[in-house]
Scaffold this motif. Structure first.
Motif, PDB file in Angstrom:
ATOM      1  N   ALA A  32       0.817  -1.207   0.000  1.00 51.77           N
ATOM      2  CA  ALA A  32       0.000   0.000   0.000  1.00 51.77           C
ATOM      3  C   ALA A  32       0.852   1.259   0.000  1.00 51.77           C
ATOM      4  N   GLU A  33       2.067   1.162   0.507  1.00 45.44           N
ATOM      5  CA  GLU A  33       2.955   2.322   0.563  1.00 45.44           C
ATOM      6  C   GLU A  33       3.703   2.539  -0.750  1.00 45.44           C
ATOM      7  N   LEU A  34       3.703   1.562  -1.625  1.00 45.65           N
ATOM      8  CA  LEU A  34       4.421   1.680  -2.889  1.00 45.65           C
ATOM      9  C   LEU A  34       3.510   2.273  -3.947  1.00 45.65           C
ATOM     10  N   PRO A  35       3.940   3.336  -4.616  1.00 46.53           N
ATOM     11  CA  PRO A  35       3.093   3.914  -5.666  1.00 46.53           C
ATOM     12  C   PRO A  35       3.077   3.015  -6.902  1.00 46.53           C
ATOM     13  N   LEU A  36       1.961   3.043  -7.620  1.00 46.62           N
ATOM     14  CA  LEU A  36       1.862   2.293  -8.866  1.00 46.62           C
ATOM     15  C   LEU A  36       2.761   2.942  -9.915  1.00 46.62           C
ATOM     16  N   ASP A  37       3.338   2.134 -10.754  1.00 40.89           N
ATOM     17  CA  ASP A  37       4.141   2.633 -11.862  1.00 40.89           C
ATOM     18  C   ASP A  37       3.182   2.850 -13.031  1.00 40.89           C
ATOM     19  N   ARG A  38       2.429   3.918 -12.928  1.00 40.74           N
ATOM     20  CA  ARG A  38       1.267   4.125 -13.792  1.00 40.74           C
ATOM     21  C   ARG A  38       1.607   4.488 -15.237  1.00 40.74           C
ATOM     22  N   ALA A  39       2.499   5.427 -15.458  1.00 40.35           N
ATOM     23  CA  ALA A  39       2.753   5.950 -16.806  1.00 40.35           C
ATOM     24  C   ALA A  39       3.117   4.867 -17.829  1.00 40.35           C
ATOM     25  N   PRO A  40       4.068   3.973 -17.535  1.00 40.95           N
ATOM     26  CA  PRO A  40       4.387   2.975 -18.564  1.00 40.95           C
ATOM     27  C   PRO A  40       3.236   2.011 -18.833  1.00 40.95           C
ATOM     28  N   HIS A  41       2.439   1.723 -17.803  1.00 46.05           N
ATOM     29  CA  HIS A  41       1.322   0.807 -18.017  1.00 46.05           C
ATOM     30  C   HIS A  41       0.197   1.479 -18.800  1.00 46.05           C
ATOM     31  N   GLU A  42      -0.017   2.755 -18.546  1.00 50.37           N
ATOM     32  CA  GLU A  42      -1.019   3.473 -19.339  1.00 50.37           C
ATOM     33  C   GLU A  42      -0.569   3.587 -20.799  1.00 50.37           C
ATOM     34  N   ALA A  43       0.721   3.769 -21.022  1.00 53.23           N
ATOM     35  CA  ALA A  43       1.236   3.805 -22.392  1.00 53.23           C
ATOM     36  C   ALA A  43       1.049   2.447 -23.063  1.00 53.23           C
ATOM     37  N   LEU A  44       1.287   1.371 -22.324  1.00 49.56           N
ATOM     38  CA  LEU A  44       1.081   0.024 -22.860  1.00 49.56           C
ATOM     39  C   LEU A  44      -0.392  -0.198 -23.190  1.00 49.56           C
TER      40      LEU A  44
END
Length: 128
Positions: free
Chosen positions: A17-29
């Motif tokens: 829960a403390e780790l942020p999602l690595d959102r940008a590369p997954h949204e690009a994918l």
């Protein structure tokens, strides 16, 4: 130096829960996958992309669950999150296939989960 390792016991997912999602590369994918028009990849490549999206969908779903659980029962966003999470659980339980259709379905799922996550992260609407 010895060959020992430390096993973390985190049944409540508090460390995650403390780790942020690595959102940008997954949204690009997701964007790239949804833009496909008859791609010609090997089944193994489709499976690898589907695995990546599946793992990320699980992580986003966990964040949606955490945020929804923190809402008051009177907040309708929690009920909508439960619907999205039930749908996600059903779709994530289906076996992966080495097809573009399977990968695009996983991409749409990640997209839907991010949409719900964003709505849960917004301030609660004012009561009228």
């Amino acid at each position: 130096m010895s060959d020992t390792h430390l096993v973390l016991h985190d049944p409540n997912g508090l460390i995650e829960a403390e780790l942020p999602l690595d959102r940008a590369p997954h949204e690009a994918l997701v964007t790239a996958v949804l833009a496909w028009n008859d791609p010609d990849l090997a089944p193994r490549d489709y499976e690898q992309i589907a695995l990546q999206l599946t793992g990320h969908a699980h992580a986003v779903a966990a964040d949606v669950r955490r945020l929804a659980a923190a809402l008051p029962k009177s907040d309708g966003r929690g009920a909508l999150a439960e619907i999205v999470l039930r749908e996600a659980d059903g779709r994530l339980s289906t076996p992966l296939k080495g097809t573009a259709h399977c990968v695009q379905n996983r991409a749409r799922l990640v997209q839907a989960l991010y949409g719900r996550l964003d709505r849960l992260a917004e301030p609660a609407p004012a009561a009228t």
